[in-house]
Write a protein that holds these residues in place. Structure first.
Motif, mmCIF file in Angstrom:
data_model
loop_
_atom_site.group_PDB
_atom_site.id
_atom_site.type_symbol
_atom_site.label_atom_id
_atom_site.label_comp_id
_atom_site.label_asym_id
_atom_site.label_seq_id
_atom_site.Cartn_x
_atom_site.Cartn_y
_atom_site.Cartn_z
ATOM 1 N N UNK A 123 1.140 -1.270 -0.029
ATOM 2 C CA UNK A 123 -0.043 0.103 -0.189
ATOM 3 C C UNK A 123 0.831 0.869 0.429
ATOM 4 N N UNK A 124 2.003 1.445 0.095
ATOM 5 C CA UNK A 124 2.886 2.218 0.062
ATOM 6 C C UNK A 124 4.120 2.482 -1.096
ATOM 7 N N UNK A 125 3.633 1.475 -1.907
ATOM 8 C CA UNK A 125 4.403 1.879 -3.131
ATOM 9 C C UNK A 125 3.315 3.100 -4.165
ATOM 10 N N UNK A 126 4.182 3.509 -3.819
ATOM 11 C CA UNK A 126 3.825 4.939 -5.111
ATOM 12 C C UNK A 126 3.651 4.568 -6.610
ATOM 13 N N UNK A 127 4.794 4.097 -6.943
ATOM 14 C CA UNK A 127 5.024 3.385 -8.651
ATOM 15 C C UNK A 127 3.462 2.604 -8.388
ATOM 16 N N UNK A 128 3.809 1.233 -8.049
ATOM 17 C CA UNK A 128 1.871 0.634 -7.841
ATOM 18 C C UNK A 128 0.344 1.594 -8.159
ATOM 19 N N UNK A 175 -5.511 8.488 -7.730
ATOM 20 C CA UNK A 175 -3.870 8.882 -7.599
ATOM 21 C C UNK A 175 -3.333 10.427 -6.811
ATOM 22 N N UNK A 176 -5.126 10.266 -6.170
ATOM 23 C CA UNK A 176 -4.858 11.371 -4.772
ATOM 24 C C UNK A 176 -3.791 10.163 -3.832
ATOM 25 N N UNK A 177 -3.879 9.150 -3.831
ATOM 26 C CA UNK A 177 -3.473 8.781 -2.801
ATOM 27 C C UNK A 177 -1.488 8.748 -2.597
ATOM 28 N N UNK A 178 -1.401 8.169 -4.017
ATOM 29 C CA UNK A 178 -0.094 8.396 -5.583
ATOM 30 C C UNK A 178 0.694 9.823 -4.953
ATOM 31 N N UNK A 183 -0.298 11.804 -1.986
ATOM 32 C CA UNK A 183 0.286 11.962 -0.589
ATOM 33 C C UNK A 183 0.956 10.591 -0.457
ATOM 34 N N UNK A 184 1.328 9.968 -1.459
ATOM 35 C CA UNK A 184 2.792 9.276 -1.058
ATOM 36 C C UNK A 184 4.255 10.175 -1.630
ATOM 37 N N UNK A 185 3.925 10.257 -2.816
ATOM 38 C CA UNK A 185 5.256 10.650 -3.633
ATOM 39 C C UNK A 185 5.396 11.792 -3.423
ATOM 40 N N UNK A 186 4.684 13.109 -3.006
ATOM 41 C CA UNK A 186 4.499 14.211 -2.790
ATOM 42 C C UNK A 186 4.114 14.722 -4.409
ATOM 43 N N UNK A 187 3.421 16.353 -3.667
ATOM 44 C CA UNK A 187 3.003 16.817 -5.273
ATOM 45 C C UNK A 187 3.722 17.092 -6.432
ATOM 46 N N UNK A 188 4.384 16.336 -7.487
ATOM 47 C CA UNK A 188 4.971 16.705 -7.759
ATOM 48 C C UNK A 188 4.101 16.730 -9.204
ATOM 49 N N UNK A 189 4.307 17.856 -10.227
ATOM 50 C CA UNK A 189 3.414 18.313 -11.349
ATOM 51 C C UNK A 189 2.434 17.234 -11.944
ATOM 52 N N UNK A 218 0.340 22.223 -11.086
ATOM 53 C CA UNK A 218 1.232 21.657 -11.736
ATOM 54 C C UNK A 218 2.035 22.531 -12.901
ATOM 55 N N UNK A 219 1.370 23.241 -13.020
ATOM 56 C CA UNK A 219 1.897 24.509 -13.966
ATOM 57 C C UNK A 219 2.740 25.560 -13.162
ATOM 58 N N UNK A 220 2.754 26.126 -12.367
ATOM 59 C CA UNK A 220 3.542 26.457 -11.953
ATOM 60 C C UNK A 220 4.797 25.889 -11.385
ATOM 61 N N UNK A 221 4.311 24.824 -10.881
ATOM 62 C CA UNK A 221 6.301 24.253 -10.339
ATOM 63 C C UNK A 221 7.626 23.618 -11.925
ATOM 64 N N UNK A 222 6.511 23.002 -12.761
ATOM 65 C CA UNK A 222 6.517 23.342 -14.009
ATOM 66 C C UNK A 222 5.163 23.456 -15.004
ATOM 67 N N UNK A 223 5.701 24.334 -15.950
ATOM 68 C CA UNK A 223 5.198 24.939 -17.243
ATOM 69 C C UNK A 223 3.813 24.544 -17.987
ATOM 70 N N UNK A 224 5.297 22.958 -18.475
ATOM 71 C CA UNK A 224 5.203 22.344 -20.077
ATOM 72 C C UNK A 224 4.878 21.492 -19.482
ATOM 73 N N UNK A 225 4.133 20.876 -17.921
ATOM 74 C CA UNK A 225 3.524 19.222 -18.137
ATOM 75 C C UNK A 225 2.549 19.179 -18.840
ATOM 76 N N UNK A 226 2.694 18.321 -19.374
ATOM 77 C CA UNK A 226 1.590 17.744 -20.730
ATOM 78 C C UNK A 226 -0.008 17.810 -19.915
ATOM 79 N N UNK A 227 -0.202 17.431 -19.449
ATOM 80 C CA UNK A 227 -1.324 16.439 -18.799
ATOM 81 C C UNK A 227 -2.201 17.692 -18.384
#
Length: 400
Positions: free
Chosen positions: A147-152, A173-176, A178-184, A213-222
């Motif tokens: 349950x702590x695997x962000x990749x899974x 994705x919300x759980x992801x 919370x585990x991996x941090x607020x990555x763009x 997301x765009x503030x951290x990375x203006x080129x975040x594709x999703x």
């Protein structure tokens, strides 16, 4: 799992042998002690008979001594080679009790702390799934086991999106996050899933996620693609065109989604013109970066390397993410060599050379074939990503 339990059983038998073999040896030693005691008793009985015969006058002193000596020789012959008795404080019950408790305790500890479910998952993932449903079930079991695997969690969320299950994907994705941090990238995936889970209704939550997301990375594709969709659905066609043009700049030239994206831009342009508007010209695209570098090996290192050692040549931003922006792989046998690093070699669409004003060139020799660690390295001084003059890079230092 059968071979796993067979191997575990074999190891258990080996462990039990260390407990049971001493017990068997002690039984054999006990038999030898019993035989010795019997021989001593027979010797004493024989000596007693000789003494009676002497008292009755049947034997004289000389015959008595000869008989006693003969009985002693027989006793010595019977007891010769018998090992000295071993003294143990464990007794017989303790090893037998341990032999019973060891497998029971071992099985209990494994069922509590072990990872049989993860072993089974590993075996399943080694085989290609027969359907998307099977892949989904595997990922769900992987998340349950880890349950702590962000990749899974991330891959499960992406799978839910392909199966048109955006509500489930949004929760994952919300759980992801919370585990991996607020990555763009994760914020963009979460926003996209939430948008479709809400029936394609734009909300403050989705807006906040895409803004972050765009503030951290203006080129975040999703996020760029999602904002384009939302603008198109809201009949803000120029905004949709602008977002999709920004997204188009991030995609590799051979990306299949470019065709669909260009089609969306065309439809938005047609609707904008039909409504009486005019399509604004997109700003000129930034020229693609292309660095040419000649890589060589220092003379004093040529005797220390092997022809098959891997050589990783990459460019990374001097101020930005640590991940390489572009990379090539050679071997020591290829040196000296001239390579080109450009936007087409980007490790990720949003991490292109042309997106960063200053970069550093690095060449690393790794005997283990690992790009992140090796034995020797060469680094250049920081240079502009727009540099067109050929660069020289020499591998001359230990990699620390």
């Amino acid at each position: 799992m059968i071979d796993f339990w067979l191997a575990a059983g074999l190891l258990l038998l080996v462990a039990l042998s260390f407990l049971l073999i001493p017990v068997l040896r002690s039984r054999r030693a006990q038999l030898e002690e019993d035989r010795t005691a019997l021989n001593v008793a027979l010797y004493q009985e024989r000596v007693a008979e000789l003494q009676v015969q002497q008292q009755e006058g049947v034997l004289d002193a000389a015959q008595m001594d000869a008989g006693r000596a003969e009985a002693a020789r027989e006793l010595l012959a019977d007891t010769e080679g018998v090992a000295a008795p071993r003294v143990t404080r464990l007794g017989k019950a303790a090893p037998l009790l341990a032999a019973i408790l060891v497998p029971v305790l071992g099985l209990g500890l494994y069922l509590h702390f072990g990872a049989s479910d993860k072993v089974e998952l590993t075996r399943e993932f080694a085989q290609a799934p027969q359907s998307m449903e099977e892949m989904t079930r595997r990922l769900e079991r992987a998340v349950a086991a880890q349950p702590d695997s962000a990749e899974a969690l991330y891959f499960l969320g992406r799978t839910y999106m392909t199966q048109d299950r955006p509500a489930d994907a949004a929760k994952v994705f919300e759980r992801t996050v919370n585990l991996a941090g607020r990555q763009p990238e994760l914020l963009g995936q979460w926003a996209q899933a939430q948008y479709f889970a809400d029936g394609k209704k734009w909300s403050d939550k989705v807006q906040a996620l895409t803004d972050e997301a765009l503030k951290a990375d203006p080129k975040e594709v999703t996020s760029l693609g999602l904002l384009g969709i939302a603008a198109f659905e809201g009949q803000r066609y120029q905004e949709a065109i602008d977002y999709w043009n920004r997204l188009l700049e991030q995609l590799p030239p051979d990306d299949q989604s470019r065709i669909a994206l260009q089609g969306g831009i065309t439809r938005a342009s047609e609707k904008l013109v039909a409504s009486g508007g005019k399509v604004a010209q997109a700003p000129a695209a930034k020229p693609a970066a292309l660095l040419k570098v000649r890589v060589d090996l220092a003379a004093d290192l040529k005797a220390k390397v092997q022809p098959g050692d891997s050589v990783f040549i990459f460019a990374r931003a001097t101020s930005g993410p640590p991940a390489p922006l572009a990379a090539k792989r050679l071997t020591v046998a290829d040196l000296p060599a001239t390579v080109e690093l450009g936007d087409g070699d980007a490790m990720m669409p949003q991490l292109k050379l042309s997106n960063f004003p200053e970069v550093q060139l690095v060449a690393r020799i790794s005997r283990a074939g690992q790009p992140t660690a090796g034995e020797w390295i060469g680094r250049s001084q920081p240079l502009a990503s727009s540099t067109t003059a050929p660069q020289q890079l020499t591998i001359d230092s230990p990699d620390k």
